[in-house]
Design an enzyme around this catalytic site. Structure first.
Site, mmCIF file in Angstrom:
data_model
loop_
_atom_site.group_PDB
_atom_site.id
_atom_site.type_symbol
_atom_site.label_atom_id
_atom_site.label_comp_id
_atom_site.label_asym_id
_atom_site.label_seq_id
_atom_site.Cartn_x
_atom_site.Cartn_y
_atom_site.Cartn_z
ATOM 1 N N GLU A 197 67.550 67.665 41.349
ATOM 2 C CA GLU A 197 67.599 67.233 40.408
ATOM 3 C C GLU A 197 67.609 65.752 40.589
ATOM 4 O O GLU A 197 68.192 65.288 41.845
ATOM 5 C CB GLU A 197 69.295 67.083 39.320
ATOM 6 C CG GLU A 197 69.439 66.376 38.772
ATOM 7 C CD GLU A 197 67.975 66.295 37.571
ATOM 8 O OE1 GLU A 197 68.170 67.138 36.870
ATOM 9 O OE2 GLU A 197 68.029 65.293 37.336
ATOM 10 N N LEU A 243 68.177 62.477 38.595
ATOM 11 C CA LEU A 243 68.912 61.393 37.940
ATOM 12 C C LEU A 243 69.152 60.785 38.428
ATOM 13 O O LEU A 243 70.485 61.169 39.531
ATOM 14 C CB LEU A 243 69.652 62.286 37.172
ATOM 15 C CG LEU A 243 70.946 63.385 36.933
ATOM 16 C CD1 LEU A 243 72.187 62.436 37.808
ATOM 17 C CD2 LEU A 243 71.205 63.587 36.111
ATOM 18 N N LYS A 244 69.882 59.129 38.297
ATOM 19 C CA LYS A 244 70.852 58.573 38.849
ATOM 20 C C LYS A 244 72.299 58.569 38.034
ATOM 21 O O LYS A 244 72.041 57.959 36.721
ATOM 22 C CB LYS A 244 69.963 56.981 39.495
ATOM 23 C CG LYS A 244 69.603 56.763 38.250
ATOM 24 C CD LYS A 244 68.547 55.718 39.059
ATOM 25 C CE LYS A 244 67.894 54.656 37.989
ATOM 26 N NZ LYS A 244 67.019 55.465 36.896
ATOM 27 N N PHE A 282 64.893 49.058 44.844
ATOM 28 C CA PHE A 282 65.473 49.124 46.001
ATOM 29 C C PHE A 282 65.650 47.709 47.394
ATOM 30 O O PHE A 282 66.224 48.754 48.858
ATOM 31 C CB PHE A 282 65.231 50.761 46.618
ATOM 32 C CG PHE A 282 66.065 51.407 45.356
ATOM 33 C CD1 PHE A 282 67.194 51.633 46.195
ATOM 34 C CD2 PHE A 282 65.824 51.746 44.046
ATOM 35 C CE1 PHE A 282 68.236 52.934 45.230
ATOM 36 C CE2 PHE A 282 66.559 52.532 43.644
ATOM 37 C CZ PHE A 282 67.242 53.228 44.298
ATOM 38 N N CYS A 292 75.567 61.245 46.407
ATOM 39 C CA CYS A 292 74.479 61.900 47.036
ATOM 40 C C CYS A 292 73.957 61.039 48.790
ATOM 41 O O CYS A 292 73.903 61.945 49.364
ATOM 42 C CB CYS A 292 73.540 61.964 45.988
ATOM 43 S SG CYS A 292 74.362 63.205 44.939
ATOM 44 N N LYS A 314 75.620 61.682 51.896
ATOM 45 C CA LYS A 314 76.013 63.117 52.631
ATOM 46 C C LYS A 314 74.092 63.371 51.736
ATOM 47 O O LYS A 314 73.888 64.737 53.589
ATOM 48 C CB LYS A 314 76.571 63.735 51.484
ATOM 49 C CG LYS A 314 75.711 64.197 50.411
ATOM 50 C CD LYS A 314 76.934 65.711 49.283
ATOM 51 C CE LYS A 314 75.883 65.594 48.100
ATOM 52 N NZ LYS A 314 74.785 66.803 47.762
HETATM 53 P P1 NAD Z 1 80.345 67.352 40.841
HETATM 54 O O1 NAD Z 1 81.450 67.812 41.853
HETATM 55 O O2 NAD Z 1 80.217 66.243 39.901
HETATM 56 O O3 NAD Z 1 80.685 68.302 39.862
HETATM 57 C C1 NAD Z 1 80.856 70.310 39.781
HETATM 58 C C2 NAD Z 1 81.213 70.987 39.691
HETATM 59 O O4 NAD Z 1 81.061 72.131 39.833
HETATM 60 C C3 NAD Z 1 82.963 70.605 39.263
HETATM 61 O O5 NAD Z 1 83.008 70.679 38.314
HETATM 62 C C4 NAD Z 1 83.522 72.453 40.153
HETATM 63 O O6 NAD Z 1 84.438 72.519 39.223
HETATM 64 C C5 NAD Z 1 82.269 73.057 39.280
HETATM 65 N N1 NAD Z 1 82.175 74.354 40.538
HETATM 66 C C6 NAD Z 1 82.338 74.373 41.810
HETATM 67 N N2 NAD Z 1 82.434 75.726 42.122
HETATM 68 C C7 NAD Z 1 82.151 76.814 40.480
HETATM 69 C C8 NAD Z 1 81.848 78.243 40.648
HETATM 70 N N3 NAD Z 1 82.013 78.983 41.551
HETATM 71 N N4 NAD Z 1 81.945 78.125 39.088
HETATM 72 C C9 NAD Z 1 81.634 77.750 38.221
HETATM 73 N N5 NAD Z 1 81.978 76.164 38.767
HETATM 74 C C10 NAD Z 1 81.978 75.371 39.606
HETATM 75 O O7 NAD Z 1 78.576 67.582 40.892
HETATM 76 P P2 NAD Z 1 77.679 66.593 40.917
HETATM 77 O O8 NAD Z 1 77.927 65.289 41.205
HETATM 78 O O9 NAD Z 1 77.276 66.718 39.437
HETATM 79 O O10 NAD Z 1 76.781 67.084 41.988
HETATM 80 C C11 NAD Z 1 75.767 68.794 41.675
HETATM 81 C C12 NAD Z 1 74.882 68.533 43.258
HETATM 82 O O11 NAD Z 1 73.755 67.840 42.420
HETATM 83 C C13 NAD Z 1 75.293 68.183 44.096
HETATM 84 O O12 NAD Z 1 73.979 69.043 45.453
HETATM 85 C C14 NAD Z 1 74.222 67.205 44.168
HETATM 86 O O13 NAD Z 1 74.632 66.448 45.720
HETATM 87 C C15 NAD Z 1 73.354 66.787 43.498
HETATM 88 N N6 NAD Z 1 73.264 65.498 42.567
HETATM 89 C C16 NAD Z 1 73.733 65.456 42.258
HETATM 90 C C17 NAD Z 1 73.673 63.915 41.822
HETATM 91 C C18 NAD Z 1 74.734 62.694 41.444
HETATM 92 O O14 NAD Z 1 74.515 61.373 40.334
HETATM 93 N N7 NAD Z 1 75.829 63.220 41.079
HETATM 94 C C19 NAD Z 1 72.143 63.313 41.757
HETATM 95 C C20 NAD Z 1 71.669 64.423 41.849
HETATM 96 C C21 NAD Z 1 71.507 65.813 42.389
#
Ligand code: NAD
Length: 442
Positions: free
Chosen positions: A154, A156-157, A256, A267, A270
């Site tokens: 994904e 998205l920002k 940027f 993001c 890490k």
């Molecule tokens: P987040 O921490 O906001 O959400 C993760 C969710 O997963 C939490 O609500 C948690 O309770 C849930 N979870 C954990 N274990 C679980 C399980 N076994 N079953 C069901 N739910 C469970 O994380 P995020 O920011 O949405 O990021 C998720 C992934 O997407 C990461 O790998 C991140 O690097 C990637 N990502 C994030 C973004 C961003 O802008 N936040 C953008 C692109 C990609």
């Protein structure tokens, strides 16, 4: 299609809601019972522009559902998206425990053929691990159910997540299976009404790698420009002019290359670390990525250093107004935000901080600055200035771009601004009698 999205955080909730908006039947699953209970009651756990209305609309339409038990959501489901967190492990690598736990549960409970989609950001080779985990569980059950594991990172920002998801620059799909690629194409077709050219199908490993490289590239641009800013400052050049000078070159472009207080968020920090770790595990020393990280670690303190340069390192009796806490505008996310480092540094030297942020105060109070003494919060940006010795601008929210400088001057004890995001015109502030510090200009 019937979709299950596992993990209802920033990515999972946006993904699920946008797929529901296009008419799919979506269930978002999370182990956080309170979060799911709130979502069922229309309470959205994050601030993301436009999301609340879209969630409510799709819940009302019956296309979006919330649940805590993955096992109930797999039967006759076409695709299960894994969108759980992949936080930094102790050694800097991506911690895959949540992803693999979901894979295990899928293997334990799936009853019908399934496409499993890795949407979390995961290192190269994770799809193989997810596949092996599911396979192992099916074997334990003596079941032979067809499934495919796809990488669909994904991009998205936060702050513009709906726009990015609904009108993506590209969708990357990693799969070697033609039929699965076709199903993914069908799922994403409504997001590309003019042309499917931006749907990029490739092998799984390249797809996994693409996500890390995109983030590492953006982090590199930020650190490069911050490095340039620090040199500009020392040689008497103005980075704001240098930025325009190089951005006008179409080979470089403007995006940027804004100097600032360093990158933060969930993001870039890490993902740069995880890519370094991947390289290290293969015996390769990723020198450029090391430097990107070092520059960023140092940059977070540049504004605090300017404060210390002005007042000395005993800040007892000083009060600073801070405008902006989130790691960037448009979100309440404070993960790795430069504001955390700057505020801890200043309060550690005896200062008091009066902070204002349009959305992130709750996050600061509940988690990120919870135990930091001498930090108070205000309801408006001007209230934060009362009895403050100076103002620090740390997040470039739109409402900070054109403030009433005369009111600021009247309210602050002294008209001093430390701008960590280069938002203001220094000529104008000079004329108004402010002492104005910014990044990359003496
Ligand atoms: P987040 O921490 O906001 O959400 C993760 C969710 O997963 C939490 O609500 C948690 O309770 C849930 N979870 C954990 N274990 C679980 C399980 N076994 N079953 C069901 N739910 C469970 O994380 P995020 O920011 O949405 O990021 C998720 C992934 O997407 C990461 O790998 C991140 O690097 C990637 N990502 C994030 C973004 C961003 O802008 N936040 C953008 C692109 C990609």
């Amino acid at each position: 299609m019937r979709l299950t999205i596992v993990g209802t955080g920033y990515v999972g909730l946006v993904t699920g809601t946008c797929f529901a908006e296009m008419g799919n039947n979506v269930t978002c699953v999370d182990i956080d019972e309170k979060k799911i209970e709130n979502l069922k009651n229309g309470i959205i756990p994050i601030y993301e522009p436009g999301l609340e209305a879209m969630v409510k609309r799709n819940v009302a339409n019956g296309t979006l559902h919330f649940h805590t038990q993955l096992k109930d959501c797999l039967e006759n489901c076409d695709m299960a998206f894994i969108a759980v967190g992949t936080p930094m492990g102790e050694d800097g690598s991506a911690d895959l425990q949540y992803v693999l736990q979901v894979a295990k549960e899928i293997g334990q409970h799936m009853t019908t053929p399934l496409i499993v989609v890795d949407k979390s950001t995961v290192p190269v080779g994770t799809a193989d691990k997810v596949r092996a985990t599911i396979q192992k569980e099916l074997k334990k059950r003596n079941e032979d159910i067809t499934f495919h594991v796809v990488s669909n990172p994904e991009f998205l920002k936060e702050g513009d997540a709906l726009g990015d998801f609904m009108k993506p620059d590209r969708v990357v799909v990693g799969t070697e299976d033609k039929e699965t690629a076709e199903k993914m194409r069908r799922l994403y077709a409504p997001f590309f009404r003019s042309s499917m050219d931006r749907m990029l199908v490739m092998d799984v490993r390249s797809a996994e790698m693409t996500k890390y490289v995109a983030n590492a590239m953006l982090a590199t641009k930020i650190s490069f420009m911050n490095e340039v800013a620090n040199i500009c400052e020392r040689v008497g050049a103005d980075v704001n002019k240098v930025r325009i000078g190089i951005g006008s070159d179409s080979r470089i472009g403007y995006s940027f290359i804004y100097p600032g207080s360093g990158y933060g968020g969930s993001c870039f920090p890490k993902d740069v670390k995880a890519l370094k770790k991947t390289a290290e595990q293969e015996g390769y020393d990723a020198q450029l990525l090391n430097a990107v990280e070092d520059v960023n670690d140092r940059q977070k303190f540049v504004i605090a250093d300017k404060v210390i340069g002005h007042y000395g390192d005993d800040l007892e009796g000083k009060t600073f107004a801070v405008w902006g806490l989130s790691f960037k505008p448009g979100t309440d996310d404070m993960r790795e935000a430069p504001s955390i480092y700057i505020i801890k540094k200043l309060t550690g030297l005896g200062a008091k901080v009066q902070a204002y942020d349009p959305k992130a105060i709750h996050e600061a109070q509940s988690f990120y600055l919870k135990n930091v003494p001498n930090v108070t919060y205000t309801k408006t940006k001007y209230e934060a200035l009362q009895n403050a010795d100076a103002m620090l601008l740390l997040t470039e929210w739109k409402e900070f771009r054109s403030p009433d400088f005369m009111e600021m001057k009247d309210t602050l004890m002294e008209p001093i601004i430390f701008d960590g995001r280069n938002q203001f015109d220094h000529t104008r502030l000079d004329e108004l009698g402010f002492t104005y510090y910014q990044i990359g200009k003496k």
